[in-house]
Design a protein around this motif. Structure first.
Motif, mmCIF file in Angstrom:
data_model
loop_
_atom_site.group_PDB
_atom_site.id
_atom_site.type_symbol
_atom_site.label_atom_id
_atom_site.label_comp_id
_atom_site.label_asym_id
_atom_site.label_seq_id
_atom_site.Cartn_x
_atom_site.Cartn_y
_atom_site.Cartn_z
ATOM 1 N N LEU A 72 0.827 -1.209 0.000
ATOM 2 C CA LEU A 72 0.000 0.000 0.000
ATOM 3 C C LEU A 72 0.862 1.260 0.000
ATOM 4 O O LEU A 72 0.506 2.273 -0.604
ATOM 5 C CB LEU A 72 -0.913 0.010 1.224
ATOM 6 N N ALA A 73 2.000 1.190 0.687
ATOM 7 C CA ALA A 73 2.920 2.328 0.756
ATOM 8 C C ALA A 73 3.825 2.424 -0.473
ATOM 9 O O ALA A 73 4.690 3.298 -0.536
ATOM 10 C CB ALA A 73 3.777 2.227 2.013
ATOM 11 N N GLN A 74 3.626 1.510 -1.436
ATOM 12 C CA GLN A 74 4.427 1.475 -2.673
ATOM 13 C C GLN A 74 5.918 1.367 -2.371
ATOM 14 O O GLN A 74 6.761 1.958 -3.046
ATOM 15 C CB GLN A 74 4.118 2.695 -3.548
ATOM 16 N N TYR A 75 6.217 0.598 -1.356
ATOM 17 C CA TYR A 75 7.596 0.356 -0.950
ATOM 18 C C TYR A 75 8.256 -0.593 -1.959
ATOM 19 O O TYR A 75 7.674 -1.598 -2.339
ATOM 20 C CB TYR A 75 7.587 -0.265 0.445
ATOM 21 N N LYS A 76 9.469 -0.277 -2.362
ATOM 22 C CA LYS A 76 10.149 -1.077 -3.385
ATOM 23 C C LYS A 76 11.515 -1.588 -2.918
ATOM 24 O O LYS A 76 12.345 -1.978 -3.720
ATOM 25 C CB LYS A 76 10.303 -0.267 -4.677
ATOM 26 N N GLY A 77 11.716 -1.607 -1.616
ATOM 27 C CA GLY A 77 12.991 -2.072 -1.077
ATOM 28 C C GLY A 77 12.945 -3.540 -0.695
ATOM 29 O O GLY A 77 12.197 -4.333 -1.252
ATOM 30 N N VAL A 78 13.765 -3.890 0.285
ATOM 31 C CA VAL A 78 13.816 -5.269 0.764
ATOM 32 C C VAL A 78 13.099 -5.369 2.102
ATOM 33 O O VAL A 78 12.866 -4.360 2.772
ATOM 34 C CB VAL A 78 15.273 -5.764 0.907
ATOM 35 N N TYR A 79 12.749 -6.596 2.472
ATOM 36 C CA TYR A 79 12.111 -6.823 3.766
ATOM 37 C C TYR A 79 12.727 -8.052 4.412
ATOM 38 O O TYR A 79 13.372 -8.879 3.755
ATOM 39 C CB TYR A 79 10.599 -6.981 3.611
ATOM 40 N N ARG A 80 12.505 -8.163 5.698
ATOM 41 C CA ARG A 80 13.020 -9.297 6.469
ATOM 42 C C ARG A 80 11.905 -10.314 6.636
ATOM 43 O O ARG A 80 10.882 -10.034 7.268
ATOM 44 C CB ARG A 80 13.519 -8.804 7.830
ATOM 45 N N ASP A 81 12.092 -11.491 6.076
ATOM 46 C CA ASP A 81 11.060 -12.526 6.075
ATOM 47 C C ASP A 81 11.305 -13.497 7.226
ATOM 48 O O ASP A 81 12.064 -14.459 7.098
ATOM 49 C CB ASP A 81 11.057 -13.265 4.738
ATOM 50 N N SER A 82 10.683 -13.255 8.365
ATOM 51 C CA SER A 82 10.914 -14.080 9.542
ATOM 52 C C SER A 82 10.193 -15.419 9.471
ATOM 53 O O SER A 82 10.380 -16.272 10.339
ATOM 54 C CB SER A 82 10.479 -13.334 10.808
#
Length: 437
Positions: free
Chosen positions: A406-416
């Protein structure tokens, strides 16, 4: 090598000598209700231990009628312009036989008619140990600055220099602490609109809270002038004790926090999302709270369904209200996951992969387990704690990725949910920046 680096705005001297100074005010304190005024000769103090609180105590010098039926509606003012709502919690006689009253402020004590023109500084309570841009503190440097520009404002937030000590204490004891200091100013030479700044800071705090997995708040608002530090607001934000949660936020990755803050600020320009995001995030925080894992799953499904309605029915109108209400919970969650190309299969986690033959996909498993919890049966076979944990984690990942989308974030994330042997494997690209297969 480090020539030209900016100095941090979060000095230890500022925090320990100014922001954590116990005495706020000493002198006449006027307590007023609709029809009574009492004046005390007293003191107002601030403390963060064991929780943030602003206390007052004093002897009565002008005695109005002290009506105990109205002890929840007093307004306190001081001769130097401080103001705030208070609760009276004690009434006693001192050794001289004089009447004394004590109590605490309920939300904040602030300077009346405060209107800055150039810059506002603030403290942040209970954020996490993030990596950021390099800043200088005395003869050393460290990575801890967040820098954002939005609608004519420049916002800088610096991690405190002695962060290792503070975060080690927070990990051991929880509680509350100043973890960052920020400032906000116009970058177009216009004067600051304080109401506008407060709204902007509120949105930033919600975004930082989303990264932390618990609510983060502002403890002080203050000005730095040639004469020194002038604190205009002491606040008591509604935040829980600090706890280290495993969330989407890759704290060692540069730029992720700035990117998601900018995305949330843009999203919350819409009045609908500005009102919905605090509600949605409150459910998210509750799912990290001190409760049985079964209760966390129930709370999280309700939050996911609210999020699905908000996006599919209200935002995009891709689903009618009637069709949404008639659909299964798994269908609603599956549909919004598909909108952001978020994987719904049970592959990738060894514990959940054992259930592939029993369930259609992740939304089916999550909602079926939730229903079994909410509507228990005597003959139902219970899942073990590890399985329930990863089912909850799957729901957490769904929520986090949808919010990032929703925030149009295009980076990486931590998949726990992956639970690998080392941190590096958990850092992944968000799925909507990759082409659909």
């Amino acid at each position: 090598m480090y020539d030209g680096l900016p100095n941090t705005i979060a000095s230890s001297k500022l925090i320990n000598k100014e922001l954590l100074k116990e005495k706020i005010y000493e002198g006449p304190i006027h307590l007023q209700t609709t029809d009574h005024i009492i004046t005390l000769e007293g003191i107002i103090t601030y403390s963060q231990k064991p929780r943030p609180k602003i206390l007052f105590k004093g002897r009565i010098v002008v005695d109005g009628k002290l009506d105990f039926s109205k002890l929840n509606s007093w307004q306190a003012t001081t001769d130097n312009g401080l103001n705030g709502s208070v609760l009276i919690t004690s009434f006693e006689f001192n050794s001289k036989g004089e009447k004394q009253i004590g109590g605490e402020f309920t939300y904040e004590i602030c300077q009346q008619d405060f209107q800055p023109k150039e810059k506002i500084c603030f403290s942040v309570l209970n954020f996490v140990n993030n990596r950021g841009q390099m800043v200088r503190y005395g003869d050393r440097v460290y990575a801890g600055r967040i820098s954002i520009q939005h609608n004519g404002y420049k916002i800088i937030i610096d991690k405190i220099p002695d962060s290792k000590k503070v975060f080690d204490q927070l990990k051991r004891n929880g509680r509350f602490s100043i973890t960052h200091v920020g400032q906000i100013y116009r970058n177009d030479n216009n004067d600051i609109d304080f109401k506008e700044v407060e709204e902007l800071l509120d949105k930033i705090m919600w975004t930082l809270s989303f990264a932390a997995g618990h609510q983060v708040g502002i403890g002080h608002i203050f000005n730095k002038t040639a004469e020194g530090i002038h604190i205009t607001h002491y606040r008591l934000p509604l935040i829980a004790e600090w706890k280290q949660h495993s969330t989407w936020f890759p704290s060692n990755t540069l730029g992720s926090l700035e990117s998601v803050i900018e995305g949330f600020l843009n999203l919350m320009e819409d009045n609908f999302w500005n009102s919905q995001i605090p509600i949605l995030l409150s459910g998210y925080f509750d799912s990290f709270g001190p409760s049985y894992i079964e209760n966390k799953i129930i709370v999280l499904q309700a939050t996911l369904e609210t999020l699905s309605w908000s996006y599919l029915v209200e935002e995009t109108k891709k689903v009618t209200p009637g069709k949404f209400k008639a659909s299964r919970a798994s269908t609603k969650i599956r549909r919004i996951l598909n909108e952001f190309n978020i994987e719904a299969t049970l592959t990738g986690n060894p514990t959940l992969e054992k259930l592939i033959d029993q369930y259609e996909d992740g939304p089916h498993l999550f909602t079926k387990v939730r229903n079994d919890i909410a509507h228990p049966k005597k003959k139902l076979v219970s899942l073990d704690t590890d399985t329930l944990y990863y089912i909850w984690r799957m729901g957490v990942r769904y929520f986090e990725l949808i919010m990032l989308g929703l925030a149009q974030y295009k980076g990486v994330y931590r998949d726990s949910l992956l639970a690998p042997n080392f941190e590096g494997k958990m850092i992944r690209e968000v799925p909507w920046v990759q082409p659909k297969s």
